[in-house]
Scaffold this motif. Structure first.
Motif, mmCIF file in Angstrom:
data_model
loop_
_atom_site.group_PDB
_atom_site.id
_atom_site.type_symbol
_atom_site.label_atom_id
_atom_site.label_comp_id
_atom_site.label_asym_id
_atom_site.label_seq_id
_atom_site.Cartn_x
_atom_site.Cartn_y
_atom_site.Cartn_z
ATOM 1 N N ASP B 26 0.802 -1.227 0.000
ATOM 2 C CA ASP B 26 0.000 0.000 0.000
ATOM 3 C C ASP B 26 0.833 1.274 0.000
ATOM 4 O O ASP B 26 0.307 2.352 0.292
ATOM 5 C CB ASP B 26 -0.952 -0.015 1.195
ATOM 6 N N ASP B 28 3.145 2.290 -2.635
ATOM 7 C CA ASP B 28 3.663 2.713 -3.935
ATOM 8 C C ASP B 28 5.127 2.318 -4.144
ATOM 9 O O ASP B 28 5.874 2.991 -4.854
ATOM 10 C CB ASP B 28 3.510 4.242 -4.083
ATOM 11 N N HIS B 29 5.539 1.234 -3.529
ATOM 12 C CA HIS B 29 6.908 0.757 -3.721
ATOM 13 C C HIS B 29 7.101 0.210 -5.118
ATOM 14 O O HIS B 29 6.206 -0.423 -5.689
ATOM 15 C CB HIS B 29 7.216 -0.356 -2.722
ATOM 16 N N GLU B 30 8.281 0.407 -5.662
ATOM 17 C CA GLU B 30 8.591 -0.175 -6.957
ATOM 18 C C GLU B 30 9.069 -1.627 -6.829
ATOM 19 O O GLU B 30 8.790 -2.449 -7.690
ATOM 20 C CB GLU B 30 9.662 0.657 -7.649
ATOM 21 N N ASP B 51 9.434 -3.013 -11.328
ATOM 22 C CA ASP B 51 8.469 -2.092 -11.909
ATOM 23 C C ASP B 51 7.321 -2.899 -12.494
ATOM 24 O O ASP B 51 7.414 -4.119 -12.655
ATOM 25 C CB ASP B 51 9.116 -1.225 -12.982
ATOM 26 N N LYS B 70 -0.137 -4.372 -11.992
ATOM 27 C CA LYS B 70 -0.284 -3.090 -11.305
ATOM 28 C C LYS B 70 0.828 -2.969 -10.264
ATOM 29 O O LYS B 70 1.324 -3.979 -9.742
ATOM 30 C CB LYS B 70 -1.650 -3.000 -10.627
ATOM 31 N N LYS B 71 1.184 -1.752 -9.965
ATOM 32 C CA LYS B 71 2.326 -1.521 -9.093
ATOM 33 C C LYS B 71 2.134 -2.138 -7.714
ATOM 34 O O LYS B 71 3.082 -2.634 -7.107
ATOM 35 C CB LYS B 71 2.571 -0.017 -8.950
ATOM 36 N N GLU B 72 0.913 -2.122 -7.215
ATOM 37 C CA GLU B 72 0.690 -2.565 -5.849
ATOM 38 C C GLU B 72 0.555 -4.078 -5.703
ATOM 39 O O GLU B 72 0.549 -4.584 -4.598
ATOM 40 C CB GLU B 72 -0.566 -1.893 -5.277
#
Lengths: 113, 106
Positions: B26, B28-30, B51, B70-72
């Motif tokens: 939650d 926004d870590h890459e 990524d 998705k990023k999350e």
């Protein structure tokens, strides 16, 4: 290649006694070093980490660790162990600019009354 | 603090099934990671991602794949589960770990 050695599979300490868990690493550059704790059936909780600067690092739950470059060691210490500290402890090493970690095989801490 | 959520704590699957292990963070870590934990072996890296739609093999990728649409969210896929994949699976976002999924393949 990076590697981490935790020479003690099990350690038993009396409640109230001091604790030192050993960790030796092999890495060609400046390492990032970590200690995690895992209670039974749980994930890993980060106790402390060393990136740079002061070689004595303070963490949560009263733990500290000292980075000794000459000995390639990052030993975890606590002055007085509580029964709730019984768990498995993992040392890990990572590289600058990345976050993937190489782990040791862990040390299981038992606390006797 | 980053929260890493693994959708299942315990799973029992049959040999040959396709298995999905889900992990959501939650903050926004890459960087996200999948590790496998076995007694006496510590944690070993299966796959990681820096990524969206990007993946890299770790030390033990055989029998696994991953997806990061998705990023999350970072999913670990066992294409055809085998008994030697019975293990504890841990997802990490940066240096923060989820609670783990204990998978048993029968």
């Amino acid at each position: 290649a990076q590697s981490v050695t935790q020479p003690d599979i099990h350690i038993t300490v009396s409640e109230g006694a001091s604790l030192e868990l050993r960790c030796n690493y092999s890495y060609g550059a400046t390492p990032y070093l970590f200690w995690y704790v895992q209670s039974p059936g749980q994930g890993l909780q980060l106790l402390l980490k060393y990136f740079s600067g002061d070689t004595l690092v303070q963490g949560i739950k009263g733990f500290e660790a000292e980075f000794k470059r000459s000995q390639s060691s990052f030993n975890l210490r606590k002055p007085s162990v509580h029964w709730s500290d019984a768990a498995e402890y993992f040392c890990a090493v990572g590289a600058l600019g990345f976050q993937k970690l190489v782990f040791g095989t862990g040390t299981r801490l038992l606390v006797s009354p | 603090d980053v929260k890493v959520t693994q959708s299942s704590r315990y799973l029992v699957k049959r040999t040959g099934e396709k298995v999905f292990l889900e992990c959501v963070q939650d903050m926004d870590h890459e960087n996200m990671f999948w590790y496998r934990q076995d007694p006496g072996l510590g944690l070993r890296l299966i796959y990681f991602s820096y990524d969206v739609k990007m993946k890299e093999k770790g030390d033990i990728p055989e029998g696994y794949s991953v997806s990061r649409e998705k990023k999350e969210r970072f999913s670990l896929i066992l294409e055809s589960a085998s008994t030697n994949q019975t293990s504890m699976y841990l997802c990490a976002s940066g240096y923060t770990f989820g609670s783990g999924t204990r998978l048993t393949v029968v």
